[in-house]
Design an enzyme around this catalytic site. Structure first.
Site, PDB file in Angstrom:
ATOM      1  N   CYS A  35       0.755  -1.235  -0.004  1.00  0.00           N
ATOM      2  CA  CYS A  35      -0.154   0.071  -0.007  1.00  0.00           C
ATOM      3  C   CYS A  35       0.905   1.275   0.120  1.00  0.00           C
ATOM      4  O   CYS A  35       1.635   1.507  -1.166  1.00  0.00           O
ATOM      5  CB  CYS A  35      -1.044  -0.115   1.204  1.00  0.00           C
ATOM      6  SG  CYS A  35      -2.404   0.992   0.876  1.00  0.00           S
ATOM      7  N   HIS A  67      -3.552  -5.904   2.109  1.00  0.00           N
ATOM      8  CA  HIS A  67      -3.169  -5.947   3.414  1.00  0.00           C
ATOM      9  C   HIS A  67      -3.891  -7.115   3.922  1.00  0.00           C
ATOM     10  O   HIS A  67      -4.667  -8.195   3.202  1.00  0.00           O
ATOM     11  CB  HIS A  67      -4.176  -4.636   3.919  1.00  0.00           C
ATOM     12  CG  HIS A  67      -3.490  -3.393   3.798  1.00  0.00           C
ATOM     13  ND1 HIS A  67      -2.308  -3.265   4.627  1.00  0.00           N
ATOM     14  CD2 HIS A  67      -4.080  -2.291   3.405  1.00  0.00           C
ATOM     15  CE1 HIS A  67      -1.957  -1.737   4.249  1.00  0.00           C
ATOM     16  NE2 HIS A  67      -2.991  -1.422   3.546  1.00  0.00           N
TER      17      HIS A  67
END
Ligand SMILES: [Zn+2]
Lengths: 427, 237
Positions: free
Chosen positions: B91, B192
């Site tokens: 990310c 994630h």
């Protein structure tokens, strides 16, 4: 109190909507009642407040318990209007004021993001700011952004007295410009979300008592009130020390844990500013043993459980400390519904290693995530969809317990609580 | 000799349970009988030049910019990669590895250029479960679908020197149907969850590179149950 006609009509409309909602079995109707009242009279909150609001309580964790402690302490000087559940946005505030004893002083818990609006409209005597940490990862509630909102709120309401936790660097940053302020060293067990300075980004230095920033020179403000806590071999020592050196023994609180003793310290500081008799305030706070189902002993299907609520890593970390020691088994329920936050990856920030040596019943709709987390933590886990079913495949050690701790995220907690409301031993 | 894992600025890039990635590496290394040495690097501390695996997680915009600036100043990550280390960046960490990413004000900010990617803004923020099928460019042994949770506003564009790690089957990923990027041993992704907990084969690939041999996959029932439950959750909706 002279409430404008429009707001009186608004409250009638809200009460009708709330009653309809209750009849339809959709809960206690507070949110809908408040919503309808606000739709009819957008200034309902301002009209209802009119100098009645003694205190607003905001924090990421503990606001419901602190609100209950403070409201109970203030009852020494008359009736107190205070909502009975965690309805902490504008509608909840409207509803608490509309349905509480007319004219009674009010203590309200307020969602962190809604605080600026509710402070502006209610002009409370004091605002308690206890802690800020990460909550609900799938929504954009940056901790730093909340702190900036609080700073602006304090600048715009210079007459409101702020009671703030000096030990939380984010709260201290949010409150540092207040002209009327009481700093409380209320402790900060969870430091992971405030490892860097909220202003300059430098890694903070910490020792046992204080924190400081080498980047901008900020450090913990000098506190007026201090919370002291130690727990060794089952003996806990908890006290609040007032600015004049007087100390208050917090070891007889009905609510468990370091965090509730810290909440009580914040509440005592508020009582002092509100002109209450402090020994009486403490005696009253000692009588609170459960708050809206938190810490209540309830019947859940075939089991009797002590119900514990935690919503985020900081809250979970505190709960792990109040559970009975190993090898006593516990139930942990993790849901990821909307109100819990859809992303439970915060499980990896909770020190579940502390549960080592016991069996954990892993439940909730994200029990599989929990099971992997516990596997890594070296904790024995039994994954069970419904541990309360009569025929649940529970270890004998669970059935043997008279009361088992059940720690749950919000929607799992509410489901058990609502189902058990009739049988609640102490709500 | 132990495998050196450097967890880069977990206080800045660790908002989404990213500590679980280092936990998964440690856990799997133990199962495979590999000794590991984990260094958590805080801002202001020196980034090691000689780690075998660098791990970067996700974080808020201001934290991301602070981390990028500190990594620029250090130069250690580029040197580690030159020496054959692998990087797993999630990310915000992924975006930092590219040429540019957008800062809190929406202005392009210089990344480390370890991946040939640039990131600008998606029309709407991508939040939710992410499933992606490993691409032909994914490291050998990675064929099982990747599962994770994404939460980002970044639209990441791949240049010719970066290859997509996977093809999105549910969710958004890079924003053009691809997910993540790989160049040599540098991997960026929006997964994630944490990524390595839900996709242990990626962790085993990183460890395998570090010890110079392929590891046989170790199946753990709890992990398989979690993967299956997440796949069912997405496909049965
Ligand atoms: Zn600073």
């Amino acid at each position: 109190m002279n409430t404008p006609l429009r707001t009186r009509l608004a409250i009638s409309a809200g009460k009708l909507a709330a009653a309809t909602s209750r009849l339809a079995g959709r809960g206690e109707g507070m949110i809908i009642g408040g919503k309808v009242a606000l739709a009819v009279s957008p200034h309902a909150l301002r009209d209802l407040a009119q100098g009645r609001v003694a205190a607003l309580v905001s924090a990421t964790n503990g606001k419901t318990s602190t609100t209950r402690l403070l409201a109970t302490a203030l009852s020494q000087s008359g009736p107190v209007a205070s909502p009975t559940t965690g309805a902490n946005m504008t509608e909840g505030a409207v509803w608490a004021l509309a349905t509480g004893e007319p004219g009674a002083q009010a203590v309200l818990e307020v969602d962190e993001a809604y605080l600026p609006r509710i402070v502006r409209e209610t002009q409370p005597k004091v605002v308690l700011l206890a802690n800020l940490s990460r909550d609900q990862l799938d929504r954009m509630s940056e901790v730093a952004m909340l702190a900036r909102k609080w700073r602006a709120m304090i600048a715009e309401n210079p007459d409101v007295l702020i009671i703030a936790n000096a030990d939380d660097p984010i709260v201290a940053y949010a409150a540092e410009k207040a002209t009327k302020i009481v700093w409380v060293a209320a402790g900060q067990a969870w430091t992971a979300d405030s490892s860097v300075c909220p202003d300059c980004g430098t890694l903070l230095s910490r020792d046992e008592k204080t924190w400081s920033c080498s980047g901008c020179g900020r450090s913990r403000p000098e506190p007026s009130w201090t919370f002291e806590w130690s727990a060794q071999q089952g003996n806990t020592y908890a006290r609040a020390v007032a600015p004049d050196g007087q100390s208050f023994d917090l070891s007889h609180l009905g609510l468990p844990g370091r965090f509730n003793a810290s909440n009580a310290t914040m509440a005592l500081a508020a009582c002092s500013e509100l002109g209450q008799d402090l020994p009486t305030a403490l005696e009253l706070m000692n009588t609170v043993s459960a708050v809206s189902g938190r810490f209540a002993t309830v019947q859940a299907g075939a089991l009797t459980v002590r119900l514990l609520l935690a919503k985020n890593p900081a809250g979970w970390s505190e709960l792990l400390d109040i559970m009975p020691p190993a090898p006593t088994p516990v139930i942990v329920m993790i849901n990821a519904n909307h109100a819990d936050g859809r992303d439970p990856s915060w499980l990896w920030d909770v020190p579940f290693e502390r549960l080592a040596g016991r069996t954990v019943i892993a439940s909730g709709n994200r029990r599989r995530d929990l099971a992997v987390r516990l596997l890594h933590a070296g904790v024995d886990a039994h994954v069970i969809e419904d541990p309360f079913a009569p025929n649940a495949d529970l270890p004998d050690s669970v059935r043997a317990l008279e009361v088992i701790d059940c720690a749950a995220t919000y929607t799992a907690f509410q489901k058990i609580r609502v189902a058990a409301l009739d049988g609640e031993v102490d709500a | 000799m132990s495998v050196k894992i450097a967890s880069i600025y977990p206080t800045l890039l660790g908002t989404y349970g990213d500590g679980g990635n280092v936990a998964a590496l440690t856990h799997l290394a133990t199962l495979h009988g590999i000794a590991v040495e984990v260094t958590e690097v805080s801002p202001g501390h020196t980034v090691p030049h000689d780690a075998d695996i660098y791990v970067l997680g996700g974080g808020e915009d201001t934290a991301q910019s602070a981390a990028a600036a500190a990594l620029h100043a250090s130069g250690a990550l580029a040197e580690g990669v030159k020496n054959g280390a692998s990087v797993l960046a999630i990310c915000a960490g992924y975006q930092i590895l590219g040429h540019t990413f957008l800062d809190a004000e929406g202005k392009p900010s210089a990344g480390l250029a370890l991946l040939d990617v640039t990131t600008d803004r998606l029309d709407t923020r991508a939040v939710g479960e992410l499933l992606a099928q490993p691409s032909e460019f994914a490291p050998a042994g990675l064929t099982e679908v990747f599962t994770g949770y994404e939460n980002h506003g970044g639209h990441t564009h791949l240049g010719p020197d970066a290859k997509p790690l996977a093809t999105v089957t549910h969710g958004v990923g890079n924003g053009d149907g691809t997910e993540g990027a790989i160049s040599g041993r540098v991997i960026g992704t929006y997964l994630h969850g944490p990524c390595l907990v839900r996709n242990p084969r990626i962790a085993e690939r990183l460890l395998g590179w570090a010890v110079g041999r392929d590891l046989d996959h170790i199946v753990e029932a709890e992990v398989e149950a979690l993967r299956q439950e997440r796949l069912d959750f997405v496909t049965k909706k």
